[in-house]
Design a protein around this motif. Structure first.
Motif, PDB file in Angstrom:
ATOM      1  N   ASP A 197       0.821  -1.210   0.000  1.00  0.00           N
ATOM      2  CA  ASP A 197       0.000   0.000   0.000  1.00  0.00           C
ATOM      3  C   ASP A 197       0.859   1.265   0.000  1.00  0.00           C
ATOM      4  N   SER A 198       1.932   1.256  -0.769  1.00  0.00           N
ATOM      5  CA  SER A 198       2.783   2.430  -0.876  1.00  0.00           C
ATOM      6  C   SER A 198       2.322   3.297  -2.051  1.00  0.00           C
ATOM      7  N   PRO A 199       2.284   4.626  -1.887  1.00  0.00           N
ATOM      8  CA  PRO A 199       1.909   5.504  -3.003  1.00  0.00           C
ATOM      9  C   PRO A 199       3.057   5.713  -3.988  1.00  0.00           C
ATOM     10  N   LEU A 200       4.231   5.146  -3.671  1.00  0.00           N
ATOM     11  CA  LEU A 200       5.407   5.246  -4.533  1.00  0.00           C
ATOM     12  C   LEU A 200       5.934   3.848  -4.802  1.00  0.00           C
ATOM     13  N   TRP A 201       6.104   3.515  -6.072  1.00  0.00           N
ATOM     14  CA  TRP A 201       6.544   2.184  -6.472  1.00  0.00           C
ATOM     15  C   TRP A 201       7.726   2.336  -7.428  1.00  0.00           C
TER      16      TRP A 201
END
Length: 261
Positions: A197-201
């Motif tokens: 659930d990270s907004p940065l991948w």
């Protein structure tokens, strides 16, 4: 002549800590899709700005005192759009985009305006602009129509591992330093979030060589504090299919490749 206008609707970022990203206004707005109120429609960079904004929001949720945030500068060099300064500013506010500053300049001095604003990444739909900026030591990436279909809830960055490998002699010292500095800041941002659930991948792809080449790239990135979420070794295969699957917002590469390559 360069004119810089602050967006008073947005809290200004810490100049010593923020990651400054400049995007051309024509990549963000479609001036041909103007409504009756003088508001421009969306263009290819719109999901990208939304996703960066989402990263900022989540970082501040985790820590309200966070200063490692994306700081967006909107750059306008087009003469026609320079005459529409009010429309660009109003369009930004209408769409709720977190743009800190507007920079209106001509084609001759826009690279100097990027340096004065301490821009760390320049995004454009114009290959010549990206090349011109890169020659000044500013990291650049191309955007194309595929960027418009990228998701806006998660910022997806694709790193070309060949560009970060110490064995790649195609990069100038300035280009290598710019790529390493920006990737290190991305790595710090990514560390603020958990595995899920990270907004940065962050994904790394190596186009050339085998597993050893991919391993070299991963080790080089880790030495700068970057732990990636995914890694792919293409070993000479075309990038198109994996790009279609991953849907990155932009690709940081050893060349100015669009997302269609």
């Amino acid at each position: 002549m360069v004119s810089i206008v602050q967006n008073t609707d947005v809290k200004q970022k810490d100049a010593n800590r923020a990651v400054v990203v400049a995007v051309t206004s024509r990549a963000v707005f479609n001036s041909r899709a103007e409504d009756d109120d003088g508001v421009y429609g969306e263009s290819v960079a719109f999901p990208l700005l939304r996703s960066m904004q989402k990263v900022n929001e989540r970082l501040l949720e985790e820590n309200p005192a966070e200063s490692l945030l994306f700081d967006i500068v909107l750059i306008t060099t087009d003469r026609h759009q320079q005459q529409q300064i009010l429309c660009i500013i109003n369009s930004t506010k209408h769409h709720g985009l977190e743009v800190s500053r507007f920079c209106f300049c001509n084609e001759e001095d826009f690279t100097e305006s990027l340096l004065k604003n301490s821009v760390q990444l320049f995004l454009s739909t114009d290959r010549n602009e990206a090349l011109q900026v890169s020659q000044k030591g500013v990291l650049s990436a191309l955007l194309d129509e595929n960027s418009a279909s990228c998701p806006s809830e998660q910022l997806r960055v694709l790193l070309c591992g060949d560009a970060f490998s110490q064995s790649d002699a195609s990069l100038t010292l300035l280009s290598r330093q710019a790529a390493q500095s920006f990737s290190a800041q991305l790595g710090k941002m990514r560390q603020r979030f958990g595995m899920f659930d990270s907004p940065l991948w962050i994904t790394v792809v190596t186009s050339h060589g085998g597993r050893e080449s991919c391993g070299d790239s991963l080790r080089a990135l880790r030495s700068h504090g970057v732990s990636v979420d995914e890694a792919y070794c293409l070993a000479g295969a075309p990038r198109g299919p994996i790009l279609s699957l991953l849907q990155p917002h932009f690709l940081l590469s050893e060349s100015f490749s669009g997302l269609q390559d």
